[in-house]
Design a protein around this motif. Structure first.
Motif, mmCIF file in Angstrom:
data_model
loop_
_atom_site.group_PDB
_atom_site.id
_atom_site.type_symbol
_atom_site.label_atom_id
_atom_site.label_comp_id
_atom_site.label_asym_id
_atom_site.label_seq_id
_atom_site.Cartn_x
_atom_site.Cartn_y
_atom_site.Cartn_z
ATOM 1 N N GLY A 88 66.219 -11.338 -5.529
ATOM 2 C CA GLY A 88 65.291 -10.539 -6.343
ATOM 3 C C GLY A 88 65.437 -10.807 -7.829
ATOM 4 O O GLY A 88 66.156 -11.718 -8.257
ATOM 5 N N GLY A 89 64.710 -10.045 -8.619
ATOM 6 C CA GLY A 89 64.729 -10.231 -10.068
ATOM 7 C C GLY A 89 63.649 -11.192 -10.528
ATOM 8 O O GLY A 89 62.992 -11.857 -9.727
ATOM 9 N N LEU A 90 63.473 -11.263 -11.841
ATOM 10 C CA LEU A 90 62.403 -12.061 -12.444
ATOM 11 C C LEU A 90 62.478 -13.524 -12.008
ATOM 12 O O LEU A 90 61.493 -14.123 -11.581
ATOM 13 C CB LEU A 90 62.504 -11.954 -13.970
ATOM 14 C CG LEU A 90 61.379 -12.628 -14.748
ATOM 15 C CD1 LEU A 90 60.162 -11.732 -14.779
ATOM 16 C CD2 LEU A 90 61.820 -12.958 -16.153
ATOM 17 N N VAL A 106 61.194 -6.519 -2.970
ATOM 18 C CA VAL A 106 62.090 -7.667 -3.113
ATOM 19 C C VAL A 106 61.866 -8.389 -4.444
ATOM 20 O O VAL A 106 62.369 -9.475 -4.659
ATOM 21 C CB VAL A 106 61.941 -8.680 -1.964
ATOM 22 C CG1 VAL A 106 62.468 -8.106 -0.683
ATOM 23 C CG2 VAL A 106 60.498 -9.110 -1.838
ATOM 24 N N GLY A 107 61.092 -7.779 -5.335
ATOM 25 C CA GLY A 107 60.788 -8.442 -6.602
ATOM 26 C C GLY A 107 61.632 -7.904 -7.736
ATOM 27 O O GLY A 107 62.862 -7.859 -7.635
ATOM 28 N N GLY A 114 53.704 -3.862 -10.004
ATOM 29 C CA GLY A 114 54.009 -3.622 -8.599
ATOM 30 C C GLY A 114 54.775 -2.316 -8.413
ATOM 31 O O GLY A 114 54.514 -1.547 -7.478
ATOM 32 N N ILE A 115 55.739 -2.072 -9.331
ATOM 33 C CA ILE A 115 56.525 -0.829 -9.274
ATOM 34 C C ILE A 115 55.610 0.366 -9.533
ATOM 35 O O ILE A 115 55.681 1.385 -8.832
ATOM 36 C CB ILE A 115 57.634 -0.861 -10.350
ATOM 37 C CG1 ILE A 115 58.484 -2.113 -10.197
ATOM 38 C CG2 ILE A 115 58.428 0.427 -10.331
ATOM 39 C CD1 ILE A 115 59.734 -1.952 -9.418
ATOM 40 N N LEU A 116 54.765 0.242 -10.540
ATOM 41 C CA LEU A 116 53.853 1.339 -10.878
ATOM 42 C C LEU A 116 52.987 1.690 -9.678
ATOM 43 O O LEU A 116 52.787 2.858 -9.356
ATOM 44 C CB LEU A 116 52.949 0.951 -12.055
ATOM 45 C CG LEU A 116 53.617 0.719 -13.410
ATOM 46 C CD1 LEU A 116 52.559 0.498 -14.487
ATOM 47 C CD2 LEU A 116 54.479 1.896 -13.786
ATOM 48 N N LEU A 117 52.482 0.640 -9.012
ATOM 49 C CA LEU A 117 51.600 0.874 -7.870
ATOM 50 C C LEU A 117 52.373 1.487 -6.708
ATOM 51 O O LEU A 117 51.877 2.385 -6.024
ATOM 52 C CB LEU A 117 50.921 -0.425 -7.442
ATOM 53 C CG LEU A 117 49.880 -0.966 -8.430
ATOM 54 C CD1 LEU A 117 49.340 -2.305 -7.949
ATOM 55 C CD2 LEU A 117 48.740 0.024 -8.594
ATOM 56 N N ALA A 118 53.601 1.033 -6.496
ATOM 57 C CA ALA A 118 54.416 1.576 -5.416
ATOM 58 C C ALA A 118 54.698 3.054 -5.673
ATOM 59 O O ALA A 118 54.629 3.890 -4.759
ATOM 60 C CB ALA A 118 55.719 0.786 -5.307
#
Lengths: 266, 272, 210
Positions: free
Chosen positions: A130-132, A213-214, A223-227
């Motif tokens: 994971g990670g950038l 996994v990102g 993606g986090i905001l949407l989750a």
């Protein structure tokens, strides 16, 4: 602006998008810690004058988080598109050198294309922890085959052009022909390909992050905001999902638009 | 049939990416094409021959600046009328063979051209098969798709389409380029046959010698200007019946003639 | 001497395009080659210049095989100059790909200095064809295969191109094979002529014009 001067219009359009992107990228500096600052007196505030796009469950400003998230997405997209198209270009050029190398490259392309790439993407990102960095590498390594196939076909067509034969007859080496005939021909296609890859990369970054996994949950990625938004959607807190989603859509569409314009122009 | 008066054309170009300038490509052209004759327009590449065809057909890009006037059957030919007439009264046999529909057999393409001209289905089929026979296209060529046709056959299919469309003006743009002598003479014969039916045929070519085999009149163009319009019969001997030095040099430079250019003219014309 | 011995050329298993083709082109000699379209004139020209391998037979230059690497002594000039130059290049880069022609020679071929910094697509076919011919005249080149190089040109441009090439070829004793449909042109340029017909090459009757 004169409507009969298409080039000027295209230039102005690209300029506008460039300005927008600049604002996104520089957001990291002038936003400061705003995307992460919690305001417990204003949790889940709807959009209004005080909170432009509303706030989330921890009272964080959604507009700042969306902007920061888009900036992050742009970074990931840019790096992944750059890496992906570099791989594609390198392999396509390699394929022109000999039939055996070409068979190898074709095998690689076909293998990767035959695997559903979201699965591959998940596996690679997971394996890299994971990670950038992991997201960039995962997106780049799964997205080059399409572009590589286009570039390879383009270069193969060029291989039969009389001026390539003539260059060889004039005593030019394979390296010279690769560097001075093939590469300049492939670069514009590659640029368009990279731009078209860009929105894909951004969407997949968001998907990976959404699936966990990102990027790490502490970063304000789209993606986090949407989750996050998913959890509150049933409570009627629509703004949590709509605005980040809309922002992502706008960015993807505008880049796609430029890429299409460029493809027509080249 | 067609009269062109003081036709000038300028096209935009971009010296810098954003800056636009206009370059003159046709400069006050005047000549006329009469019915039942072949009028050849000859000149070097870049003399503006193809642009002239596109200007008459109304196929120029939107930002082109066109001045002067064309008259077709004594009526002014403006852009809406060009649009209305092309494919019917005005036909173009273009230089590039991509003008044929790649997914249709030749006989269907000719058939459609007849339908576009307003014929009902069964007379259209009849007219199409007559036209194909007229231009010596056999059964195999009729059933062939464009990529299976040779260059000469494809041009004869295009000629047949102009024939059945009952066009009164046919413009052929470099119809003989890339053809061997046998094919070339068939294509030229086809064009001459169109003229015999009373149509006006404008033959645009760089190939003066073969244009002369069917042309009645010849207009010589150079750098967008009309240098001379003369009867085809003026091209004989040493070209003494021609008025302009350029037309004479063009005639003299042919391998069958002197294969040499007048000395006074040579320095100016040589690679001009 | 450029020599072709018993050349045969066939695509895969199809009947051969031509066979038993033998021809000779001496230094300083101008020889014509005519034939119908599709008879294989261009293919024969490309074999002589080493662009393709014959199915059988061989091409020798002064008794040696054609070199594979480096500047080839036989250069092929195709019909359309637009396809023979990289459309992304500037004129100077195209012209100087193999050598830098002296200014006098550039002048003799009518290549203007102001063209050099322009992109190739701004030149007309005739102008581009002269660039292509001069590009192929690098030192070390001894034979030229001119494949219909003047069919797309108007008579004056055609004449000027051949005059310039003739003068330079005489100076350097270049052998030139002129491929053309145009019997009159071959008569003007060549000392003798071959004709390719029914898959065989014949020495053809030739009327040399003064």
């Amino acid at each position: 602006m004169n409507a009969t001067q298409p080039r000027l219009r295209a230039l102005a359009c690209s300029g506008f998008v460039a300005l927008l992107l600049l604002a996104l990228l520089s957001g990291q500096w002038w936003l400061g810690d705003l995307p992460g600052r919690m305001q417990f007196d204003a949790r889940l505030a709807p959009p209004g004058v005080d909170h432009w796009l509303g706030t989330d469950a921890l009272g964080r400003e959604l507009w700042a988080r969306t902007l920061a998230g888009l900036g992050l997405s742009f970074q990931v997209g840019f790096l992944a598109a750059l890496l992906g198209s570099a791989i594609a270009l390198g392999l396509a050029l390699l394929a022109t050198l000999s039939p055996r190398l070409d068979a190898l490259v074709r095998l690689l392309i076909d293998t990767l294309l035959s695997v559903p790439h979201l699965i591959l993407l998940l596996l690679i990102a997971f394996a890299l922890g994971g990670g950038l960095q992991a997201v960039v590498i995962a997106v780049a390594t799964t997205h080059w085959p399409g572009l590589a196939r286009v570039l390879r076909a383009e270069l193969f067509q060029l291989r039969t052009a009389p001026y390539i034969d003539i260059s060889r007859a004039l005593g030019k080496s394979r390296g010279f022909i690769l560097l001075h005939h093939f590469l300049p021909h492939a670069l514009p296609h590659c640029l368009v390909g990279a731009l078209l890859l860009f929105p894909h990369a951004i969407l997949h970054e968001a998907a990976l992050t959404f699936l966990g996994v990102g990027l790490s949950p502490s970063q304000p990625a789209i993606g986090i905001l949407l989750a996050d938004a998913m959890r509150y959607l049933s409570g009627g807190y629509w703004w949590l999902g709509v605005f980040p989603g809309l922002g992502l859509l706008l960015m993807v569409l505008s880049i796609e638009r430029i890429a299409h314009g460029l493809r027509r122009a080249l | 049939m067609l009269r062109i008066e003081q036709l000038s054309l300028a096209l935009p170009y971009y010296p810098r990416f954003w800056r636009r300038r206009f370059a003159t490509h046709l400069d006050q052209l005047s000549f006329s094409v009469t019915a039942g004759s072949v009028h050849a327009v000859v000149g070097a590449s870049g003399a503006g021959k193809s642009l002239l065809a596109h200007a008459i057909m109304g196929l120029l890009p939107k930002d082109a600046q066109l001045s002067g006037s064309c008259f077709f059957k004594q009526t002014l030919l403006d852009e809406p009328r060009k649009r209305a007439l092309r494919g019917r009264e005005l036909a173009l046999i273009p230089q590039s063979l991509s003008a044929l529909d790649p997914l249709a057999r030749s006989q269907h393409q000719v058939n459609w051209a007849a339908r576009r001209a307003g014929l009902p289905p069964s007379p259209a089929r009849q007219a199409a098969s007559q036209a194909l026979a007229h231009y010596q296209l056999d059964e195999r060529a009729r059933r062939a798709y464009p990529h299976e046709l040779s260059g000469g056959m494809a041009r004869r299919v295009l000629t047949a389409m102009a024939h059945v469309a009952q066009a009164s003006l046919v413009i052929a743009d470099e119809p003989t380029i890339g053809l061997d002598p046998a094919q070339r003479s068939r294509v030229l014969d086809a064009l001459a046959a169109l003229a015999l039916q009373g149509k006006a045929v404008m033959l645009i070519t760089h190939d003066l010698r073969h244009a002369l085999s069917i042309a009645d009149r010849v207009t010589v163009m150079r750098e967008g200007r009309c240098v001379e319009s003369a009867d085809a019969s003026a091209f004989q001997g040493t070209g003494q019946m021609l008025e302009s030095a350029y037309a004479r040099a063009l005639w003299q430079a042919l391998p069958d003639n002197a294969f040499n250019v007048d000395t006074e003219y040579a320095e100016e014309s040589r690679f001009a | 001497m450029l020599e072709a011995c018993q050349l045969r050329y066939a695509f895969h298993t199809q009947p051969p395009l031509f066979e038993e083709v033998s021809l000779r082109l001496g230094a300083g000699e101008w020889v014509g080659l005519s034939g119908h379209s599709g008879a294989g004139k261009s293919t024969l020209g490309r074999l002589l210049a080493g662009y393709d391998e014959p199915t059988a037979g061989h091409v020798r230059i002064a008794g040696q095989r054609l070199p594979v690497k480096g500047l080839r002594p036989v250069q092929w000039l195709p019909q359309s100059p637009e396809l023979a130059v990289n459309p992304r290049w500037q004129v100077a880069r195209v012209l100087h790909e193999a050598w830098e022609p002296p200014e006098a020679l550039r002048h003799a071929f009518g290549i203007k200095p102001e063209w050099l910094n322009r992109p190739v697509r701004t030149l007309s076919g005739g102008e581009l064809q002269r660039i292509c011919v001069l590009r192929a005249l690098a030192p070390g080149v001894r034979y030229l295969i001119a494949d219909e190089i003047s069919t797309m040109l108007d008579p004056i441009t055609q004449l000027a191109l051949w005059q310039a090439l003739k003068a330079e070829a005489e100076k350097r004793k270049l052998g030139v094979l002129v491929i053309s449909h145009d019997a009159a042109l071959l008569g003007r340029l060549c000392q003798r002529r071959y004709h390719l017909e029914n898959a065989r090459l014949h020495a053809a009757e030739h009327h040399q014009l003064p």
